[in-house]
Structures are given as structure tokens and as C-alpha cells.
Design a protein around this motif. Structure first.
Motif, PDB file in Angstrom:
ATOM      1  N   THR A   1       0.830  -1.207   0.000  1.00  0.00           N
ATOM      2  CA  THR A   1       0.000   0.000   0.000  1.00  0.00           C
ATOM      3  C   THR A   1       0.860   1.251   0.000  1.00  0.00           C
ATOM      4  N   GLU A   2       2.095   1.129   0.379  1.00  0.00           N
ATOM      5  CA  GLU A   2       3.035   2.249   0.450  1.00  0.00           C
ATOM      6  C   GLU A   2       4.400   1.758  -0.008  1.00  0.00           C
TER       7      GLU A   2
ATOM      8  N   GLY B   1      12.378   5.058   4.797  1.00  0.00           N
ATOM      9  CA  GLY B   1      11.166   4.398   5.275  1.00  0.00           C
ATOM     10  C   GLY B   1      10.925   3.099   4.550  1.00  0.00           C
ATOM     11  N   GLN B   2      10.481   2.090   5.276  1.00  0.00           N
ATOM     12  CA  GLN B   2      10.269   0.781   4.671  1.00  0.00           C
ATOM     13  C   GLN B   2       8.922   0.691   3.981  1.00  0.00           C
ATOM     14  N   PRO B   3       8.755  -0.271   3.073  1.00  0.00           N
ATOM     15  CA  PRO B   3       7.453  -0.446   2.418  1.00  0.00           C
ATOM     16  C   PRO B   3       6.401  -0.899   3.419  1.00  0.00           C
ATOM     17  N   ILE B   4       5.161  -0.523   3.133  1.00  0.00           N
ATOM     18  CA  ILE B   4       4.027  -0.864   3.998  1.00  0.00           C
ATOM     19  C   ILE B   4       3.009  -1.626   3.161  1.00  0.00           C
ATOM     20  N   GLY B   5       2.364  -2.620   3.767  1.00  0.00           N
ATOM     21  CA  GLY B   5       1.408  -3.414   3.017  1.00  0.00           C
ATOM     22  C   GLY B   5       0.313  -3.977   3.884  1.00  0.00           C
ATOM     23  N   ARG B   6      -0.518  -4.808   3.272  1.00  0.00           N
ATOM     24  CA  ARG B   6      -1.582  -5.504   4.006  1.00  0.00           C
ATOM     25  C   ARG B   6      -1.639  -6.946   3.525  1.00  0.00           C
ATOM     26  N   VAL B   7      -2.092  -7.821   4.400  1.00  0.00           N
ATOM     27  CA  VAL B   7      -2.173  -9.240   4.077  1.00  0.00           C
ATOM     28  C   VAL B   7      -3.349  -9.471   3.138  1.00  0.00           C
ATOM     29  N   ARG B   8      -3.059 -10.067   1.978  1.00  0.00           N
ATOM     30  CA  ARG B   8      -4.108 -10.338   1.000  1.00  0.00           C
ATOM     31  C   ARG B   8      -4.576 -11.783   1.039  1.00  0.00           C
ATOM     32  N   GLU B   9      -3.654 -12.693   1.422  1.00  0.00           N
ATOM     33  CA  GLU B   9      -3.986 -14.119   1.429  1.00  0.00           C
ATOM     34  C   GLU B   9      -3.124 -14.826   2.463  1.00  0.00           C
TER      35      GLU B   9
ATOM     36  N   LYS C   1      -6.820   4.586   2.861  1.00  0.00           N
ATOM     37  CA  LYS C   1      -6.361   3.446   2.067  1.00  0.00           C
ATOM     38  C   LYS C   1      -5.625   3.954   0.830  1.00  0.00           C
ATOM     39  N   LYS C   2      -4.367   3.530   0.722  1.00  0.00           N
ATOM     40  CA  LYS C   2      -3.517   4.037  -0.349  1.00  0.00           C
ATOM     41  C   LYS C   2      -3.730   3.248  -1.638  1.00  0.00           C
ATOM     42  N   SER C   3      -3.609   3.969  -2.736  1.00  0.00           N
ATOM     43  CA  SER C   3      -3.659   3.302  -4.041  1.00  0.00           C
ATOM     44  C   SER C   3      -2.340   2.623  -4.309  1.00  0.00           C
ATOM     45  N   SER C   4      -2.390   1.469  -4.953  1.00  0.00           N
ATOM     46  CA  SER C   4      -1.152   0.756  -5.283  1.00  0.00           C
ATOM     47  C   SER C   4      -0.580   1.204  -6.622  1.00  0.00           C
TER      48      SER C   4
END
Length: 770
Positions: A121-122, A128-136, A760-763
Motif C-alpha cells: 500500500t506504500e 522508510g520501509q514499504p508498507i502493506g496488508r495481508v491479502r492471502e 487506504k492508499k492506491s497501489s
């Protein structure tokens, strides 16, 4: 050499597990090194613009990223960790180089320690490190088959058919209908049979042979009629249909231990298209007349309906041919004569193979034998007998006839092209052969017979394995392309793939082209979708190899017609997916071998050196058939020098030499599952060995620099120490300045706090100027 200046070069980032990276330029020029500080704001596989800022002492360019052109929306697979109140995912593919922060609301149902698929997501930034969300959530790392679940996502292998494709498959009939047989030659009374491995589930080729009068007007047979019948997939998979779109996306079936990801839905691959015994099936036939010398005197293609009279295995056929009065032959009495005829035509085709000087090196492949739970019981070499070679020669004859038929009709299509070695590889091979004092070499425009002659002349030497390995390494990789330039290794002027349309998309295209020619029409290649992001790097690599080869030959870029451009795109796509399938299968096999070797930590085995590099030796264990690295610092307390021409490491004090084929005794010292690495240490009869080495840690012994070891490495290993952690010798890297590392937990908390509560950030990838 790439000049320093304001020129901006576009390419794809290739990360390295040590933190640095490379940019592979789109124009095929040499890779550009990125130091660790330049990798902080980019990710493996990003498409970027770079500017060359300096060259190292060996003339290799070092770059600075000036723009991120495209950030493919690729998922990242890794283990979810909870450390110091921070949730993060450590990527399974270490080329990403950075952990991904996960805000608490982005965890979903995942639990610490599980393997998950993360969506960014980032993107990463300099500080700064990458940021994300669990998709599966894939499950626990020890779950059976988890290594395959990881690999298919890591390499972007399509593993689920689309809903329209499955609906189309369900609507297909279960058997061949009378209407399907219209306009086909009825071969149901011809005793065609299939010969495959014991564990085969789809049968796409069947064969039959009988003596025949090929030349002259006599009545006595002086050759053979050989029928190769191939499953007619094109009858059921229509161009641009949902199944066809999915098949093109996959381009090939992918084979893993205990699991296959098929190109076609199972109803087709194992059912309606598979040439199963005792049922009618539609097929395309290559009907050939073969002379006593193994030349295909004449051929014809036609659609037919067949009825397989037997399903043989390679082992069974080899046993029958070895003893036609044995118990195996007694069980198949009605088919023994047919097998003898096939064996006769095989020997004739083999004679023709030797006459044209085709390369025929025997290489050892291994297979993993696992129990029902997935635990590896053993790893053993695949035995190749006359039955394997018999089928291989029959398929080669049909493939060559297909290529000749397409060329003769002047219709566009895909050829399987294997070009000769590049000038650079030829020079290296000549220098190697000269250093050995063999008195043999290759010409400026070598013929495959020259390679075969060297192999035959050296097969009884103690270093034969080393010589044959160098001959193989000088070869190029085969690709699919509409521009025919022959198959160097097989010694054919034209070659294509016709015999496996169930598992290879190029074969399906060849079938469609042949059908169009038979119907006196032109096959129109459809507008094909853009290849998936997951294997763009492979397509670029093939383009790069092609551009490099043209530069070596001094040839200008070829201008292709609009039609051939479409075929070229299809060829690149199929070639890239073939490489993708190979890499995914190799990755899973490496993981399984590492897991297997964890049970043998501390044990001592006899082995054979299979590769020599600046940073050590790759050794294959004779008993277990597993390869690992003996780092150069494990070779003893002396200075070792790497000789690239002779492919050897030589100790300057003792003169001890290690070459491919050297017999050694090693101890399994460390296994790194994440890195797919196995480390050995050299042992002798006088060594006192611990019962078991210290508990395995995440990093390999090579990665830890062999702390405490006083052995002096060779100078040539200095720049390759990082490369020594790779399973195979990687590209050489350079040196570059690095910025101060970020503080650990504080930086993580700061980044997480900044991300928490954010919209919520755009990818969508951002263009970033630096």
C-alpha cells in the motif's frame, strides 16, 4: 563501456539478497550495478531510469536511480512476524531486501509465523520501509506442499483457471462424438500404443511402426512406415476461447514433485484429449516413410481418429526389448512384434543422428521420492533406457517433418531455434581445450559434430565429466521464434515442437498452422494479451540475449512484418514462460533438498566436484545426489587461485588442484532453507569431527563469512564473496558507497505510526524524481 553522463537508461531492477542490485537495461546493454543505498527506495523488478555515475576498477558501470517508471503490482510472499510490538513480513524472496511493515488493521485473520501474501500500500522510501496488508494466508511453513504454494506465487505461475474456462470445460463432451469423426482418417484398427513414465497421467503421443518398401519398386521392405499420432487439442480448444486465453497465459504445464499445474483443465489434459487406452480419441498424425539409413524419405499430415491398443511404460518396453521371451513379453505377446519394429526404426534414426553429428551428451537428472505426507524418502537419478530414446527419436522425426511442412508452405509459425555458441563462449572454450593439450578445438563456424567428436574422443578420460560440462556451457538456450535459424544441438536446419499440445502452447499453435495449410487457408494469430508482470524480466532477458548476439555477429536489427511481429511476441511469451516454469520447479526442488539435508547435518559423505568458481566448489554427494557449496575458506589454510581457463582452484603452497570431477569427502555443515543453500566443509581421514555441528541458523556459513576461520582466500574471491552465497555463480558485482543504516525498532515504530489511520492508499506506481 557505458559512458558517464546525463543519459538516462531504462531497465528492470534485479535485487540481490545482500542488499545491492542491478539494472538490466531494456536495450540489451550490460547490467548497471546499484549499491545498497540506491536500493532503499526501489524494489526487485521495478522498472526504473538510471544514470551512470562511475565505473569500478574493472570498468563495470555503477548507477543512480533517477526515476521509478513503473512499479508492477506484484505480491510479496513471506512469513508474518511480530517483533517488539511491530508486525512485519519478511519476504521469502530475499532479492526484495526489505521487510514489509503491516499495520494492525492490515493483518486480517493471519497469525504470527504463518506464510502470507502481501499487497503493498506504500512503496519504500530512502528512510522508510514499504508498507502493506495481508491479502492471502497460505498457512504454516511446515504444511505439506507449502513450498509449491510459495513458488507459484513467487514466480507468478497461474494456478487457477478462470470461471469462463472452467464453464467451457464442463460443457465439453466426455467421449468422442460421431460428428467429431467426420472428415478424419479412421485408424482405430491400427495398433497405436503409448509409451510413458509410470506416473504419467496425460498421454499426448502414440506410435506405430511396420516394415515398408520406401525406395525402388521391389517387394522386399527396405525401410519403415512410422506413424506418430498426437492428441488433437486444437479440435476442442478454439482460438480466443476462454480455455485458449488461459492456456496462452500459462503457455506450459509446470511440473513439481508430486504435483502438476496443467496448461489445460483436467477434463481435457487427463480425459478428452489424453490418448488413454481402449477408447477412441481424435489425433493429428505425422505419417512417415523412413529409410534404412534413418532419413525421412516422405511424410504426410492428416487428422484422424485412433484407438490406443496399449499403455506401456518405459521400464516395461525396455524389459521386453531386452528379452522378447521373458515374462514381460509374455504378458504383451500381441504387441511384441510392433515394439521390435519400433526398435528397428529407432536404430535407423539413431544412425542418422550420428551421421549429422547431433550433440548427444548423457546428463544425470534426479527425482525426489516422497511418501504420502510429502516427506522425502530418497533422491535418486532418473534412469534413461532405450525406450526413452526410442520415443525421443520418433518425436524428433515428427517435429522435423512439421518444421519442413510449415517452411515449404511459406506459412508463418513458431520454430524451436537453438543457435550456436557466441564468439565470446567459443573463445573461452578454445582456450580451455588448448590449456588441456587435447589437440582438439572448434572452428570459427562450428558444426555440432565438432562438439560430439570432442565428447567421443574424451569420454574415457578421468576428466571427461569436466570437459563435457564445458562443452554444454558453451551452448545457447533454445527459444521459440518465427525466424528459423536451425537447431544447432540436434543438427537440424529447421525444427519445431508438434508433439506435446496438451502441455505446451507452441505445439498447439503448430497444430493450428498445419490444419490451416491442409485446408488451404492461412491461420491468423489472434491479438494476444500482454504477458503478465511476473515474468517480464524473463522476456527482457531473452530480448537482451538476442540483441547481444546480433551485436556479436555485427548484424543490424531485423525488421519484421506486422504478422511476424505478432509471432515474435508469441515466441517471446512462450519462451519466457518456459523459463519461468523451470525456475519455479528448480526452486521447489532446491527447497525440498534443503529440508531433506537438515536431517543429515553433521554427516560425512563422498562427493564429486560439479562446478568450480572464484569463491569455492560446488560438490554433489554421490549417495544422496544433492549439491552444496564448499566455500574457498574451507579448503585449508593456504592461498587458492582460480584459473578461469582451466576451470580449477589451485593451492599455491601445496599445488593441490580442484577441478570438475574431483573426488572429495565433505561434511554437511549448514543448511539455509530460506536461501535454498547447503554448505559443506572439506574433511580428511585425520579430521576429528563433532557428532553434529551447532544448531542451524538462518544464514549460511558462507553468508556469515566463516568467522574465526584463518584460511586466506584467493584474491579472485574478494569481489565474489557475496556471490558465494548463491546456488550458482551469479553476475559479478561492484563496490559502492552506502548510507548509514536506519535505526531498528524506532524507525519501524515511526513508519508504522505514520501509516496507521491513513486513508487506504492506491497501489498505483508513483513517479519519483531524485
Amino acid at each position: 563501456m557505458t559512458s558517464i553522463g546525463l543519459e538516462e537508461i531504462e531497465g528492470v531492477v534485479q535485487g540481490h539478497r545482500d542488499g545491492h542490485g542491478f539494472v538490466s537495461p531494456d536495450d540489451g546493454s550490460p547490467d548497471i550495478y546499484l549499491p545498497p543505498n540506491e536500493m532503499r527506495a526501489v524494489l526487485h523488478r521495478d522498472h526504473v531510469k538510471v544514470r551512470v555515475v562511475r565505473h569500478d576498477k574493472r570498468g563495470r558501470p555503477e548507477g543512480r536511480v533517477v526515476e521509478i517508471v513503473q512499479r508492477p503490482p506484484h505480491p510479496i510472499i513471506g512469513r508474518l512476524l511480530h517483533e517488539g510490538g511491530i508486525w512485519l513480513v519478511a519476504p521469502e524472496d530475499k532479492r526484495y531486501g526489505q521487510d514489509v511493515l503491516i499495520p494492525k488493521q492490515g493483518i486480517g485473520e493471519a497469525k504470527a509465523g504463518e506464510v502470507v501474501v502481501v499487497e503493498l500500500t506504500e512503496p519504500p522510501a530512502l528512510y522508510g520501509q514499504p508498507i502493506g496488508r495481508v491479502r492471502e494466508v497460505l498457512g504454516d511453513i511446515d504444511d505439506a506442499g507449502m513450498e509449491i504454494e510459495i513458488a507459484v506465487r513467487k514466480y507468478g505461475v497461474p494456478h487457477e483457471f478462470s470461471a469462463p474456462a472452467m464453464a467451457e470445460a464442463r460443457a465439453l463432451p466426455d467421449t468422442v462424438r460421431p460428428a467429431d469423426k467426420a472428415g478424419r482418417v479412421d485408424l482405430t484398427d491400427v495398433p497405436l500404443c503409448t509409451i510413458d513414465g509410470e506416473d504419467a497421467r496425460d498421454f499426448d503421443d502414440a506410435v506405430y511402426c511396420e516394415p515398408a518398401v520406401v525406395t525402388g519398386r521391389g517387394k522386399k521392405p527396405n525401410g519403415w512406415r512410422l506413424l506418430v499420432a498426437i492428441a488433437d487439442v486444437s479440435h476442442y480448444v478454439k482460438t480466443n476461447s476462454p480455455i485458449d486465453v488461459d492456456a496462452y497465459d500459462r503457455a506450459t504445464s509446470v511440473y513439481f514433485p508430486r504435483r502438476v499445474i496443467p496448461m489445460l483443465p483436467e477434463k481435457l489434459s487427463n480425459g478428452l484429449c489424453s490418448l488413454n487406452p481402449d477408447v477412441d480419441r481424435l489425433c493429428m498424425v505425422c505419417d512417415m516413410l523412413v529409410t534404412a539409413n534413418g532419413d525421412v524419405h516422405a511424410y504426410q499430415f492428416y487428422p484422424a481418429v485412433m484407438h490406443s491398443h496399449a499403455r506401456f511404460t518405459y521400464t516395461e518396453v525396455a524389459a521386453i526389448l531386452a528379452n522378447t521371451r521373458g515374462p514381460e513379453a509374455a504378458k504383451r505377446k500381441a504387441r511384441v512384434k510392433d515394439l521390435e519394429n519400433l526398435h528397428d526404426v529407432f536404430r535407423a534414426l539413431l544412425k542418422a543422428r550420428h551421421a549429422r553429428g547431433a550433440v548427444d551428451f548423457d546428463t544425470v537428472e534426479t527425482q525426489i521420492i516422497a511418501d504420502e505426507s510429502g516427506r522425502i524418502e530418497r533422491i535418486e537419478p532418473r534412469t534413461r533406457n532405450d525406450a526413452h530414446r526410442l520415443i525421443e527419436e520418433c518425436m524428433l522425426a515428427a517435429n522435423v517433418s512439421s518444421a519442413d511442412y510449415i517452411l515449404g508452405s511459406k506459412h508463418a509459425g513458431l520454430f524451436r531455434v537453438h543457435e550456436g555458441p557466441t564468439p565470446e563462449k567459443m573463445e573461452l572454450l578454445r582456450a580451455y581445450l588448448k590449456a588441456l593439450g587435447l589437440g582438439l578445438s572448434i572452428s570459427d563456424e562450428p558444426h555440432p559434430s565438432e562438439f560430439q567428436r570432442i565428447a567421443e574422443a574424451t569420454k574415457d578420460r578421468p576428466d571427461a565429466e569436466q570437459i563435457h560440462m564445458m562443452l554444454l556451457r558453451s551452448m545457447s538456450q533454445a527459444i521459440y521464434t518465427p525466424t528459423n535459424s536451425g537447431h544447432f544441438g540436434l543438427g537440424y536446419e529447421a525444427y519445431t515442437h508438434f508433439t506435446s499440445p496438451i502441455r505446451r502452447y507452441p505445439d498447439l499453435l503448430v497444430h493450428r498452422v498445419i490444419k490451416a495449410i491442409l485446408q488451404d487457408r492461412k491461420y491468423q494469430l489472434p491479438d494476444l494479451p500482454t504477458p503478465g508482470e511476473a515474468h517480464e524480466k524473463l522476456t527482457r532477458r531473452l530480448k537482451k540475449q538476442s540483441a547481444s548476439r546480433r551485436r556479436d555477429e555485427g548484424a543490424p536489427p531485423k525488421r519484421l512484418s506486422e504478422e511476424l511481429l505478432g509471432w515474435e511476441a508469441a515466441g517471446l511469451h512462450c519462451s519466457a514462460n518456459e523459463r519461468r516454469a523451470e525456475e519455479a520447479s528448480r526452486d521447489v526442488e532446491s527447497w525440498l533438498k534443503c529440508k531433506y539435508m537438515k536431517e543429515h547435518l553433521g554427516e560425512v559423505f563422498n562427493g564429486t566436484v560439479t562446478a568450480v568458481t572464484t569463491f569455492g566448489l560446488f560438490v554433489t554427494l554421490n549417495e544422496l545426489h544433492v549439491e552444496g557449496l564448499v566455500h574457498i575458506t574451507e579448503l585449508g589454510g593456504e592461498y587458492f587461485r582460480f584459473d578461469e581457463v582451466r576451470q580449477e582452484l589451485r593451492g599455491e603452497r601445496t599445488g593441490i588442484r580442484y577441478i570438475i570431477g574431483s573426488k572429495v569427502r565433505v561434511q554437511v555443515s549448514r543448511v539455509d532453507l530460506d536461501g535454498r543453500k547447503i554448505d559443506f566443509r572439506m574433511v580428511s581421514e585425520n579430521d576429528e569431527l563433532p557428532a553434529r555441528p551447532p544448531r542451524d541458523r538462518a544464514g549460511s556459513a558462507a553468508a556469515e563469512g566463516r568467522a574465526g576461520n584463518t584460511a586466506k582466500p584467493a584474491k579472485s574471491a574478494k569481489s565474489a564473496k557475496a556471490g558465494g552465497r548463491a546456488a550458482r555463480p551469479p553476475r559479478a558485482d561492484g563496490e559502492g558507497p552506502s548510507r548509514q543504516a536506519m535505526s531498528p525498532i524506532q524507525a519501524l515504530k515511526a513508519s508504522l505510526k505514520k501509516a496507521t489511520g491513513r486513508a487506504k492508499k492506491s497501489s498505483k506506481p508513483r513517479k519519483t524524481r531524485r
